[in-house]
Design a protein around this motif. Structure first.
Motif, PDB file in Angstrom:
ATOM      1  N   ALA A 224      -6.208 -30.490  38.198  1.00 22.18           N
ATOM      2  CA  ALA A 224      -5.800 -30.076  39.540  1.00 22.18           C
ATOM      3  C   ALA A 224      -5.918 -31.211  40.550  1.00 22.18           C
ATOM      4  CB  ALA A 224      -6.641 -28.883  39.991  1.00 22.18           C
ATOM      5  N   LYS A 225      -6.817 -32.163  40.303  1.00 21.41           N
ATOM      6  CA  LYS A 225      -7.032 -33.243  41.262  1.00 21.41           C
ATOM      7  C   LYS A 225      -5.898 -34.269  41.266  1.00 21.41           C
ATOM      8  CE  LYS A 225      -9.890 -35.913  38.000  1.00 21.41           C
ATOM      9  NZ  LYS A 225     -11.260 -36.382  37.716  1.00 21.41           N
ATOM     10  N   ASN A 226      -4.932 -34.092  40.358  1.00 19.62           N
ATOM     11  CA  ASN A 226      -3.770 -34.993  40.314  1.00 19.62           C
ATOM     12  C   ASN A 226      -2.466 -34.264  40.609  1.00 19.62           C
ATOM     13  OD1 ASN A 226      -5.313 -37.295  39.483  1.00 19.62           O
ATOM     14  ND2 ASN A 226      -5.409 -36.421  37.432  1.00 19.62           N
ATOM     15  N   ALA A 227      -2.534 -33.035  41.104  1.00 22.43           N
ATOM     16  CA  ALA A 227      -1.334 -32.218  41.291  1.00 22.43           C
ATOM     17  C   ALA A 227      -0.376 -32.818  42.320  1.00 22.43           C
ATOM     18  CB  ALA A 227      -1.728 -30.802  41.696  1.00 22.43           C
ATOM     19  N   VAL A 228      -0.898 -33.253  43.456  1.00 25.52           N
ATOM     20  CA  VAL A 228      -0.043 -33.838  44.488  1.00 25.52           C
ATOM     21  C   VAL A 228       0.676 -35.075  43.949  1.00 25.52           C
ATOM     22  CG1 VAL A 228      -0.042 -35.046  46.711  1.00 25.52           C
ATOM     23  CG2 VAL A 228      -1.361 -32.944  46.430  1.00 25.52           C
ATOM     24  N   ASN A 229      -0.062 -35.930  43.258  1.00 24.86           N
ATOM     25  CA  ASN A 229       0.512 -37.148  42.705  1.00 24.86           C
ATOM     26  C   ASN A 229       1.651 -36.845  41.740  1.00 24.86           C
ATOM     27  OD1 ASN A 229       0.165 -39.311  40.190  1.00 24.86           O
ATOM     28  ND2 ASN A 229       0.076 -40.259  42.207  1.00 24.86           N
ATOM     29  N   ILE A 230       1.453 -35.849  40.884  1.00 24.49           N
ATOM     30  CA  ILE A 230       2.476 -35.493  39.895  1.00 24.49           C
ATOM     31  C   ILE A 230       3.719 -34.921  40.579  1.00 24.49           C
ATOM     32  CG2 ILE A 230       2.994 -33.850  38.044  1.00 24.49           C
ATOM     33  CD1 ILE A 230       0.020 -34.280  37.159  1.00 24.49           C
TER      34      ILE A 230
ATOM     35  N   GLU B 131     -11.313 -44.432  41.505  1.00 25.58           N
ATOM     36  CA  GLU B 131     -10.186 -43.672  42.027  1.00 25.58           C
ATOM     37  C   GLU B 131      -9.698 -42.644  41.008  1.00 25.58           C
ATOM     38  OE1 GLU B 131      -8.144 -46.999  44.956  1.00 25.58           O
ATOM     39  OE2 GLU B 131      -7.640 -47.012  42.810  1.00 25.58           O
ATOM     40  N   GLU B 132      -9.697 -43.025  39.748  1.00 29.33           N
ATOM     41  CA  GLU B 132      -9.293 -42.095  38.694  1.00 29.33           C
ATOM     42  C   GLU B 132     -10.254 -40.919  38.604  1.00 29.33           C
ATOM     43  OE1 GLU B 132      -8.627 -42.033  33.828  1.00 29.33           O
ATOM     44  OE2 GLU B 132      -8.530 -43.938  34.917  1.00 29.33           O
ATOM     45  N   MET B 133     -11.529 -41.197  38.694  1.00 27.79           N
ATOM     46  CA  MET B 133     -12.515 -40.125  38.617  1.00 27.79           C
ATOM     47  C   MET B 133     -12.400 -39.184  39.827  1.00 27.79           C
ATOM     48  SD  MET B 133     -14.085 -40.498  35.781  1.00 27.79           S
ATOM     49  CE  MET B 133     -15.495 -39.416  36.003  1.00 27.79           C
ATOM     50  N   LYS B 134     -12.130 -39.737  40.976  1.00 27.34           N
ATOM     51  CA  LYS B 134     -11.978 -38.931  42.188  1.00 27.34           C
ATOM     52  C   LYS B 134     -10.712 -38.095  42.133  1.00 27.34           C
ATOM     53  CE  LYS B 134     -12.983 -40.999  46.002  1.00 27.34           C
ATOM     54  NZ  LYS B 134     -12.885 -41.887  47.195  1.00 27.34           N
ATOM     55  N   GLY B 135      -9.691 -38.624  41.482  1.00 32.23           N
ATOM     56  CA  GLY B 135      -8.391 -37.951  41.428  1.00 32.23           C
ATOM     57  C   GLY B 135      -7.377 -38.680  42.276  1.00 32.23           C
ATOM     58  N   LEU B 136      -6.138 -38.736  41.786  1.00 30.35           N
ATOM     59  CA  LEU B 136      -5.104 -39.502  42.477  1.00 30.35           C
ATOM     60  C   LEU B 136      -4.641 -38.832  43.766  1.00 30.35           C
ATOM     61  CD1 LEU B 136      -2.936 -40.819  39.509  1.00 30.35           C
ATOM     62  CD2 LEU B 136      -5.086 -41.666  40.433  1.00 30.35           C
ATOM     63  N   ASP B 137      -4.842 -37.523  43.875  1.00 34.45           N
ATOM     64  CA  ASP B 137      -4.436 -36.863  45.112  1.00 34.45           C
ATOM     65  C   ASP B 137      -5.171 -37.459  46.315  1.00 34.45           C
ATOM     66  OD1 ASP B 137      -3.011 -35.308  43.408  1.00 34.45           O
ATOM     67  OD2 ASP B 137      -3.952 -33.408  43.949  1.00 34.45           O
ATOM     68  N   ILE B 138      -6.470 -37.648  46.172  1.00 33.37           N
ATOM     69  CA  ILE B 138      -7.278 -38.190  47.261  1.00 33.37           C
ATOM     70  C   ILE B 138      -7.149 -39.702  47.348  1.00 33.37           C
ATOM     71  CG2 ILE B 138      -9.625 -38.454  48.158  1.00 33.37           C
ATOM     72  CD1 ILE B 138      -8.484 -35.637  48.417  1.00 33.37           C
TER      73      ILE B 138
END
Length: 441
Positions: free
Chosen positions: A70-76, A417-424
């Motif tokens: 879910a933390k990469n949803a915006v990026n995708i 950054e990967e651990m935090k998620g790409l959205d943030i």
């Protein structure tokens, strides 16, 4: 008497010459109402099919989003949007002219017909298409080829690097190999058959995604030190399932639309046959992938069945116009087995492909081209050559590009950054406000 006849002949000749000189020019035959109606229906048919293929972008976005954190949803979602937006513009200025450069480059490897779309009016009586509707259909295919890679590189690729990739594949890589067949290039001359793009669209994108996954390396935590894989399940399989159904619907534009016409007994019959073959292969792929994975893993796995349906769709795309209904079931069934084996192979090789883009599109794209020979009677040599050259082209060109981006230091995000998620880290946006997903996943 002879003199009179001579004078009469001269007068008659003069009158004929005068009539020819001052008579209005002969007008071209007016198209019949039936011809005008057929022209309008064929163009509207292709327009609707183009819209269906564009709708597949929504399907790809949902499948990929649901199968990832879910933390990469915006990026995708952002990547899938830009595949269409950037790809549409650059395909208009560069890609379309590379893919359809004109008869002067017939049988060749490369050509360019200039930027933009022709404004010439087609001959209605000839049943041809408006250049504008042809462009809409072709740009939808270009967007599909580009967005396949997004799933293979999800969760660890810098956004700017992805934009560069998307522009390059839409502008150059996909159009050049597309010209080899659909634009009248050397694969067309060889006799290669890829009706709607198992190779030119799907295998190209699948092997480009494989190159990206290899150069990027796996996501953090995907594999243990001994090489054993760790499951990293997606956050929302409801989205992925909806996405697969959208892709199935879109495929009725992808495959039947590639007939490019529906008026006339032969065209109507072909469109209906293609649609049925598409349906049967998709169903067989889903059922067989479920059963095969169930036997291997001792449980029915939804994600395997979803990818099995997509595998069947990819496999039938090259040959849906030349195989029987029974053959389409076999082609889809083999696709369902191949996608499961392909996912297992990637795990063995420690290659991280979060959505199974290479097994679905790359591996089954090749199978679709080979199946056109086995079940569709297409030339063996031509099918084998095309089924190897197109994936190789996509893999090598994109491998070079990804290696260049890596050397520039702009390919993969930092570990933190990967651990935090790409959205943030990449966008400072959240897809799910009010939920603690950015610290728990």
């Amino acid at each position: 008497m002879k003199s009179f006849l001579s004078k009469s002949g001269a007068i008659a000749a003069g009158l004929l010459l005068a009539a020819a000189t001052f008579s209005p020019p002969i007008q071209a035959a007016t198209p019949t109402p039936d011809a005008v109606n057929a022209f309008a229906i064929d163009n509207f048919f292709l327009f609707i099919c183009a819209v269906l293929v564009l709708f597949m972008q929504a399907g790809f976005a949902l499948v990929e989003t649901g199968l990832n954190s879910a933390k990469n949803a915006v990026n995708i979602l952002f990547k899938n949007l830009m595949d269409m937006a950037i790809g549409g513009i650059i395909y208009y200025f560069v890609g379309y002219g590379l893919m359809y450069p004109g008869e002067a480059f017939s049988g060749g490897f490369f050509g360019f017909g200039g930027p933009g779309i022709s404004t010439a009016m087609p001959e209605i009586a000839g049943g041809t298409l408006y250049p504008a509707v042809d462009f809409l259909f072709q740009v939808a295919f270009a967007a599909t080829a580009a967005t396949i890679v997004s799933g293979a590189v999800a969760g660890r690729m810098q956004f700017r690097a992805y934009l560069i990739y998307s522009a390059v594949i839409s502008a150059v890589v996909y159009p050049i190999s597309g010209f080899w067949l659909w634009g009248g290039g050397w694969l067309k001359a060889l006799g290669f058959h890829d009706f709607a793009g198992s190779l030119l669209v799907h295998a190209l994108g699948g092997f480009a995604g494989l190159a990206g996954a290899i150069v990027l390396g796996p996501r953090i935590g995907r594999f243990n030190e001994d090489g054993t894989p760790n499951a990293m399940p997606g956050h929302n399989l409801a989205l992925s399932t909806l996405g697969v159904f959208i892709l199935l619907i879109g495929w009725y534009g992808f495959n039947p639309g590639s007939q490019l016409a529906i008026v006339g007994g032969d065209n109507t019959a072909a469109v209906m046959k293609i649609a049925v073959n598409t349906t049967l292969a998709a169903c067989a792929g889903a059922v067989v992938a479920m059963i095969f994975a169930w036997g291997l893993f001792k449980k029915p796995d939804l994600t395997m069945a979803l990818n099995g349906m997509l595998a069947g769709l990819v496999a039938i795309t090259a040959n849906c116009d030349v195989v029987s209904y029974n053959a389409s079931l076999i082609i889809g069934a083999v696709g369902g087995i191949l996608v499961v084996l392909g996912i297992m192979l990637l795990d063995k090789l420690r290659i991280d492909d979060p959505v199974g883009a290479w097994p679905v599109h790359g591996l089954n794209g090749i199978w679709g081209g080979v199946a056109a020979w086995i079940f569709g009677g297409q030339p063996m040599v031509a099918q084998l050559v095309g089924s190897l050259v197109v994936p190789f082209w996509g893999f090598v060109t994109m491998m070079v590009l990804f290696l260049i981006l890596k050397a520039m230091g702009i390919l993969r995000v930092h570990k933190d950054e990967e651990m935090k998620g790409l959205d943030i880290s990449e966008h400072e946006e959240e897809a799910y406000y009010g939920f603690d997903i950015y610290t728990t996943q």
